[in-house]
Design a protein around this motif. Structure first.
Motif, mmCIF file in Angstrom:
data_model
loop_
_atom_site.group_PDB
_atom_site.id
_atom_site.type_symbol
_atom_site.label_atom_id
_atom_site.label_comp_id
_atom_site.label_asym_id
_atom_site.label_seq_id
_atom_site.Cartn_x
_atom_site.Cartn_y
_atom_site.Cartn_z
ATOM 1 N N VAL A 8 0.962 -1.245 -0.111
ATOM 2 C CA VAL A 8 0.056 0.103 0.056
ATOM 3 C C VAL A 8 0.921 1.262 0.022
ATOM 4 C CG1 VAL A 8 -2.016 1.112 1.380
ATOM 5 C CG2 VAL A 8 -1.615 -1.270 1.241
ATOM 6 N N PRO A 9 1.286 1.955 -1.277
ATOM 7 C CA PRO A 9 1.852 3.219 -1.049
ATOM 8 C C PRO A 9 1.194 4.406 -0.506
ATOM 9 C CG PRO A 9 1.663 2.418 -3.413
ATOM 10 C CD PRO A 9 0.680 1.570 -2.433
ATOM 11 N N CYS A 10 1.742 5.022 0.230
ATOM 12 C CA CYS A 10 1.149 6.163 1.005
ATOM 13 C C CYS A 10 1.911 7.423 0.791
ATOM 14 C CB CYS A 10 1.299 5.729 2.665
ATOM 15 S SG CYS A 10 0.767 4.126 3.145
ATOM 16 N N LEU A 11 1.312 8.487 1.145
ATOM 17 C CA LEU A 11 2.127 9.868 0.972
ATOM 18 C C LEU A 11 2.903 9.876 2.285
ATOM 19 C CD1 LEU A 11 -1.043 12.369 0.711
ATOM 20 C CD2 LEU A 11 0.534 11.439 -0.991
ATOM 21 N N PHE A 12 4.053 10.376 2.200
ATOM 22 C CA PHE A 12 5.269 10.548 3.074
ATOM 23 C C PHE A 12 4.552 10.956 4.349
ATOM 24 C CE2 PHE A 12 7.949 10.213 -0.450
ATOM 25 C CZ PHE A 12 8.501 8.679 -0.263
ATOM 26 N N GLY A 13 4.643 10.181 5.657
ATOM 27 C CA GLY A 13 4.424 10.719 6.782
ATOM 28 C C GLY A 13 3.109 9.855 7.584
ATOM 29 N N GLU A 15 2.340 6.383 6.653
ATOM 30 C CA GLU A 15 2.507 5.309 6.834
ATOM 31 C C GLU A 15 2.123 4.586 8.045
ATOM 32 O OE1 GLU A 15 6.345 7.177 4.548
ATOM 33 O OE2 GLU A 15 4.954 7.215 6.645
ATOM 34 N N GLY A 16 2.337 5.305 9.164
ATOM 35 C CA GLY A 16 2.094 4.645 10.611
ATOM 36 C C GLY A 16 0.710 4.691 10.746
ATOM 37 N N LEU A 17 -0.035 5.663 10.454
ATOM 38 C CA LEU A 17 -1.655 5.516 10.373
ATOM 39 C C LEU A 17 -2.112 4.431 9.492
ATOM 40 C CD1 LEU A 17 -2.326 9.666 10.168
ATOM 41 C CD2 LEU A 17 -2.485 8.134 12.057
ATOM 42 N N ALA A 18 -1.680 4.360 8.158
ATOM 43 C CA ALA A 18 -2.145 3.329 7.302
ATOM 44 C C ALA A 18 -2.164 1.939 8.086
ATOM 45 C CB ALA A 18 -1.535 3.333 5.907
ATOM 46 N N GLY A 19 -1.019 1.793 8.508
ATOM 47 C CA GLY A 19 -0.590 0.464 9.406
ATOM 48 C C GLY A 19 -1.449 0.253 10.509
ATOM 49 N N ASP A 20 -1.758 1.411 11.130
ATOM 50 C CA ASP A 20 -2.813 1.224 12.397
ATOM 51 C C ASP A 20 -4.225 0.983 11.638
ATOM 52 O OD1 ASP A 20 -0.846 1.614 14.383
ATOM 53 O OD2 ASP A 20 -1.312 3.786 14.441
ATOM 54 N N GLU A 21 -4.595 1.446 10.585
ATOM 55 C CA GLU A 21 -5.809 1.098 10.033
ATOM 56 C C GLU A 21 -5.952 -0.217 9.673
ATOM 57 O OE1 GLU A 21 -8.035 3.982 7.506
ATOM 58 O OE2 GLU A 21 -5.893 5.064 7.137
ATOM 59 N N LEU A 22 -4.850 -0.817 9.017
ATOM 60 C CA LEU A 22 -4.883 -2.161 8.307
ATOM 61 C C LEU A 22 -5.128 -3.203 9.725
ATOM 62 C CD1 LEU A 22 -2.298 -1.719 5.452
ATOM 63 C CD2 LEU A 22 -4.823 -2.106 5.431
ATOM 64 N N ARG A 23 -4.486 -2.863 10.918
ATOM 65 C CA ARG A 23 -4.496 -3.775 12.050
ATOM 66 C C ARG A 23 -5.976 -3.550 12.602
ATOM 67 N NH1 ARG A 23 0.682 -0.949 12.839
ATOM 68 N NH2 ARG A 23 2.414 -2.190 12.407
ATOM 69 N N ARG A 24 -6.505 -2.465 12.606
ATOM 70 C CA ARG A 24 -7.771 -2.310 13.001
ATOM 71 C C ARG A 24 -8.799 -3.230 12.413
ATOM 72 N NH1 ARG A 24 -6.355 3.046 14.389
ATOM 73 N NH2 ARG A 24 -7.446 3.914 12.631
ATOM 74 N N GLU A 33 6.605 0.558 6.203
ATOM 75 C CA GLU A 33 7.930 0.818 5.640
ATOM 76 C C GLU A 33 8.138 2.368 5.141
ATOM 77 O OE1 GLU A 33 9.071 -1.774 2.476
ATOM 78 O OE2 GLU A 33 9.343 -3.691 3.950
ATOM 79 N N ASN A 34 9.134 2.783 4.795
ATOM 80 C CA ASN A 34 9.114 4.086 4.069
ATOM 81 C C ASN A 34 8.269 4.158 2.885
ATOM 82 O OD1 ASN A 34 10.480 5.398 6.365
ATOM 83 N ND2 ASN A 34 12.657 4.993 5.152
ATOM 84 N N GLY A 35 7.281 5.118 2.977
ATOM 85 C CA GLY A 35 6.441 5.253 1.683
ATOM 86 C C GLY A 35 5.239 4.091 1.524
ATOM 87 N N ARG A 36 5.211 3.226 2.203
ATOM 88 C CA ARG A 36 4.300 2.226 2.109
ATOM 89 C C ARG A 36 3.937 1.140 3.159
ATOM 90 N NH1 ARG A 36 6.873 -2.563 -1.649
ATOM 91 N NH2 ARG A 36 8.599 -3.212 -0.225
ATOM 92 N N VAL A 37 3.071 0.470 3.162
ATOM 93 C CA VAL A 37 2.659 -0.399 4.050
ATOM 94 C C VAL A 37 2.579 -1.969 3.560
ATOM 95 C CG1 VAL A 37 1.173 -1.285 6.091
ATOM 96 C CG2 VAL A 37 1.880 1.238 5.592
ATOM 97 N N LEU A 38 2.832 -2.953 3.890
ATOM 98 C CA LEU A 38 2.820 -4.151 3.443
ATOM 99 C C LEU A 38 1.652 -5.061 4.506
ATOM 100 C CD1 LEU A 38 6.397 -5.253 2.756
ATOM 101 C CD2 LEU A 38 4.942 -3.923 1.091
#
Length: 375
Positions: A8-13, A15-24, A33-38
């Motif tokens: 999942v590519p993300c806007l820089f900054g 990535e952590g929010l997107a990771g938290d969303e996927l876990r929820r 990772e920098n620029g993305r979440v797997l």
């Protein structure tokens, strides 16, 4: 192929929010990772993430990961990839990508090599010398960085920030994924009064309403993967039903204001398209003069920056006027994004926290004033 590795590519900054969303969303093996979440999962995981993710830009299936310093190595790496597991005989498979810090730096040449290798692989597997490519679209995407090639299949089509509610924007639209991130960073959940005093086309108040209602941002759109030959419509239907079942009901106090009546009209139309007009009020108003609607609340705004909507000095004068107007608004938490490096000087107060974010290609800071006054 029933299980996938997703990127999942993300806007820089973000990535952590997107990771938290996927876990929820209870998705598996989430790695930031920098620029993305797997993450890992099956088609049900893909549907859940596509419909429910607020801060990711798109969802890609990772098909291959190999080293290549020559066109021959690039060709052989793609040729070894089991593309027939995801692309049918009639599938259209255009190629796009980017290269950075690698021996292979010509994007057009790399596109041609990837296309040639994919065509050879699929032609041999399907026993044909010519592929019609008159079926659904299977967008291949490559990334070559430091001589490492990653080959992906795009499952989203239009980016995930395309929620379906904003056909047109004002002169300086804020991407929906960034607006959602700003609301999440303010920890807004629908309980406080919420105000965007520079609402423009309404993106921030609309994203706030979607978060307050716990409404999945992708409910009103379709995704490229739904047209894939191996797509199971019942899986996507179930994901949408589950998302609707998670919605909250309540009375929310959300205000969007702008000094341009055309922006206010546009914001109202976008809120109606998003299905959240029942919980947002829009009005004309100058952010530097409007009375505070309540004694306490959350203010989030994206005021004009000099490089975006006028001369820098005009923006600086605006920040100073805004700071004077909000000087004694101690009951309000204030969150302001801008590219102006001296914002705190003009606003008249140092932020309690700040976070680096990107509005498109513009590097910004998100200034957070958490209530009360600094001595």
């Amino acid at each position: 192929m029933s299980n996938f590795e997703f990127a999942v590519p993300c806007l820089f900054g973000l990535e952590g929010l997107a990771g938290d969303e996927l876990r929820r969303l209870s998705l598996e093996n989430v790695r930031v990772e920098n620029g993305r979440v797997l993450f890992s999962g099956d088609q049900a995981a893909l549907a859940k993430a596509s419909i429910g993710l607020r801060t990711g830009e798109r969802i890609l299936i990772q098909l291959a990961d190999f080293q290549a310093k020559t066109f021959e190595e690039l060709f052989q790496g793609v040729y070894r990839t089991a593309l027939e597991q995801v692309i049918p005989k009639d599938g259209e498979f255009p190629v796009k990508g980017h290269c950075l810090n690698s021996q292979l730096m010509s994007v057009p040449d790399c596109q041609a090599i990837v296309k040639k290798a994919a065509s050879k692989r699929l032609g041999e597997k399907y026993g044909v010398s010519w592929l019609p490519e008159d079926g659904a679209k299977y967008q291949l995407q490559f990334s070559i960085m430091n001589d490492r090639v990653q080959l992906y299949l795009d499952t989203s089509g239009p980016g995930l920030h395309k929620r379906g509610y904003r056909a047109v924007g004002n002169d300086a639209p804020l991407r929906e994924t960034l607006a959602s991130a700003m609301v999440q960073l303010a920890h807004y959940r629908g309980r406080e009064f919420f105000w965007d005093s520079f609402c423009g086309s309404g993106t921030i108040p609309i994203e706030a309403a979607l978060i307050a209602k716990n409404r999945a941002p992708g409910l009103k759109r379709r995704f490229a993967a739904e047209a894939f030959a191996w797509a199971d419509a019942s899986v996507w239907d179930a994901a949408r039903t589950e998302a609707r079942d998670r919605e909250f009901k309540g009375d929310y106090r959300i205000l969007g204001s702008d000094n341009d009546p055309k922006c206010v009209s546009l914001a109202m139309a976008n809120a109606r398209k998003a299905g959240v007009s029942d919980c947002i009020t829009f009005k004309d108003g100058d952010a530097t003069k409007m009375s505070l609607p309540t004694d306490t609340g959350i203010l989030i705004c994206n005021p004009p920056y000099g490089q975006r909507m006028g001369e820098q000095k005009d923006a600086q004068r605006l920040y100073a006027a805004l700071g004077r107007h909000l000087k004694f608004a101690d009951g309000w938490k204030k969150y302001i994004i801008t590219s102006e490096p001296e914002f705190e000087h003009y606003f008249g107060r140092r932020a309690d926290k700040k976070r680096k974010l990107y509005n498109g290609m513009i590097k910004c800071d998100y200034y957070m004033y958490l209530g009360g006054r600094k001595k």
